[in-house]
Scaffold this motif. Structure first.
Motif, PDB file in Angstrom:
ATOM      1  N   VAL A   1      92.095  38.037  -4.419  1.00  0.00           N
ATOM      2  CA  VAL A   1      91.196  39.037  -3.861  1.00  0.00           C
ATOM      3  C   VAL A   1      90.690  38.572  -2.502  1.00  0.00           C
ATOM      4  N   ASP A   2      90.574  39.528  -1.591  1.00  0.00           N
ATOM      5  CA  ASP A   2      90.045  39.280  -0.261  1.00  0.00           C
ATOM      6  C   ASP A   2      89.315  40.548   0.153  1.00  0.00           C
TER       7      ASP A   2
ATOM      8  N   ALA B   1      88.312  29.585  -4.510  1.00  0.00           N
ATOM      9  CA  ALA B   1      87.827  29.422  -5.878  1.00  0.00           C
ATOM     10  C   ALA B   1      88.687  30.248  -6.836  1.00  0.00           C
ATOM     11  N   THR B   2      89.009  29.656  -7.984  1.00  0.00           N
ATOM     12  CA  THR B   2      89.842  30.320  -8.979  1.00  0.00           C
ATOM     13  C   THR B   2      89.109  30.395 -10.306  1.00  0.00           C
TER      14      THR B   2
ATOM     15  N   VAL C   1      92.214  34.447 -11.356  1.00  0.00           N
ATOM     16  CA  VAL C   1      91.818  35.238 -10.199  1.00  0.00           C
ATOM     17  C   VAL C   1      91.341  34.277  -9.115  1.00  0.00           C
ATOM     18  N   THR C   2      91.971  34.373  -7.939  1.00  0.00           N
ATOM     19  CA  THR C   2      91.644  33.478  -6.825  1.00  0.00           C
ATOM     20  C   THR C   2      90.997  34.249  -5.691  1.00  0.00           C
ATOM     21  N   ASP C   3      89.853  33.753  -5.213  1.00  0.00           N
ATOM     22  CA  ASP C   3      89.210  34.307  -4.021  1.00  0.00           C
ATOM     23  C   ASP C   3      89.904  33.691  -2.811  1.00  0.00           C
ATOM     24  N   VAL C   4      90.610  34.526  -2.046  1.00  0.00           N
ATOM     25  CA  VAL C   4      91.392  34.014  -0.922  1.00  0.00           C
ATOM     26  C   VAL C   4      90.494  33.344   0.108  1.00  0.00           C
TER      27      VAL C   4
END
Length: 419
Positions: A204-205, A85-86, A78-81
């Motif tokens: 996710v954003d 951070a992944t 899961v990557t924070d756009v």
């Protein structure tokens, strides 16, 4: 006017309808499945089946046909756009399923179920005009009037006709409501292979959540959920506009690997639709059965896709409903209309609380994850992930049971005509 008599009529040849037909077939009951489309519908391209769904498919006798075609997911990221951070996540198995979930082509699942049914079990291009009941020998008999003039009498009527179910309306249930979000889904095709590992990827954003999962060496299933757009209904009719809109206005800051999925989309698989759900109190207190008429799948419990349990719950429904009908068959020596209602009540009581919690958990999971970035929402998101997410996610750790054994089904009075 043509009058037809059937043991069981199922409305809708989606996952719930086909699986229910297979469950009844295992009991020696041949159901007639009415489908308004001209062929099997594969809207949605693919779906992920978690351990509870595989247990249901095993009970239906078709799990082995699919598990050999699709590799399990064991890891995801899961990557924070915004920050880049992944975080790694595990897709561990549960409830006797040692491997992780598998994502399958929806059409392949439907075809695997259809192959278990006899020729003629599905009647396509069947449009229902009216549903009514006639009391015969003190028992209510469902009667279905089709637009071509055919009238079908049946001992049992099961509505598996999706979110906008005509059977649910006949039962008096309220219409599903818009969650305030919508989803774009598609199938990316790489003729020369995509070269990806068998892992899920999520991004996710603020107000957005997207991801993709490889289905095969060449196919990748991708999806995006977002706050509803006023253009959604217009864009649903034009796949090229959907692709352009997503690329230009929704994922322009997303990693190139996700944009590449959209660029490689098979346009015939692209859909943009509002995410609908049924109010939980409508499920708990609503009329899910009237006489010998009941519901399964999205017709009973439409939910948002945030826990990935819509199709999985439909497969559970089929097994549980088949079990209760099978027990009635054994207990009464056949399908006796006057005795069926009580057994359908048992099905409703067994299912309604489980699916109610799935609807609630799915809605709040999506709302928390896409509800904004202010301090209040960040706090709620922290509390949700720390105290509730694992409990909600454990819904996949569920076994719906097996179908009853009917060793002498040929001796039961299954073929008794409706008088």
């Amino acid at each position: 006017m043509k009058m037809v008599e059937e043991e069981v009529v199922i409305v809708g040849a989606g996952i719930a309808g086909m699986a229910t037909g297979v469950a009844l077939q295992r009991l020696g009951i041949q159901a007639l499945i009415l489908e308004k489309s001209q062929g099997l519908r594969a809207t949605g391209a693919a779906l992920t089946l978690t351990s509870n769904a595989w247990l249901a498919l095993d009970a239906l006798g078709v799990a082995h046909k699919l598990s050999s075609l699709y590799a399990p997911l064991k890891m995801g990221f899961v990557t924070d756009v915004g920050t880049g951070a992944t975080q790694a996540i595990s897709h561990g198995g549960a409830t006797g399923i040692e491997e992780g979930p598998r994502t399958v082509h929806r059409k392949t699942l439907l075809e695997a179920l259809a192959d278990e049914l006899p020729i003629g079990a599905i009647r396509f291009s069947s449009h229902i005009d009216v549903i009514e009941t006639q009391v015969q020998d003190g028992s209510p008999i469902p009667v279905i009037h089709l637009s071509d003039g055919t009238v079908i009498k049946s001992k049992i009527l099961i509505g598996c006709d999706g979110v906008h179910s005509i059977v649910a309306r006949w039962l008096g249930l309220g219409s599903p409501v818009n969650s305030g979000r919508s989803a774009v889904r598609g199938l990316a095709v790489f003729p020369d292979g995509h070269g990806l590992k068998q892992e899920s990827r999520q991004f996710v954003d603020v107000g957005l959540r997207a991801g993709f999962i490889p289905l095969s060496d060449k196919d990748v299933y991708w999806g995006l959920t977002c706050l509803s757009s006023p253009k959604g209904e217009i864009m649903a009719a034009d796949p090229e506009v959907i692709r352009r809109e997503v690329l230009e206005n929704y994922v322009k800051d997303f990693p190139e690997i996700f944009k590449d999925m959209i660029q490689h989309s098979d346009l015939s698989t692209l859909t943009w639709a509002p995410l609908m759900y049924r109010y939980p109190w409508d499920i708990v207190f609503g009329n899910l059965r009237n006489g010998n008429v009941t519901l399964a799948g999205d017709a009973m419990h439409p939910m948002t896709p945030d826990l990935g349990q819509g199709g999985c719950a439909a497969l559970e429904d089929a097994v549980v409903l088949g079990r209760h009908i099978g027990n009635s068959l054994i207990k009464n020596g056949g399908l006796v209309p006057g005795a069926i209602a009580q057994d359908l009540d048992g099905y409703v009581q067994e299912r309604k609380w489980r699916v109610t919690w799935l609807v609630i958990g799915s809605y709040f999971s999506g709302w928390i994850q896409q509800g904004g970035s202010n301090r209040w929402m960040k706090f709620l998101r922290y509390v949700f992930y720390k105290y509730f997410f694992m409990r909600i996610s454990s819904a996949v750790d569920y076994d719906c049971g097996k179908l009853p054994s009917v060793p002498f089904s040929s001796e039961l009075d299954n073929s008794k005509k409706i008088e």
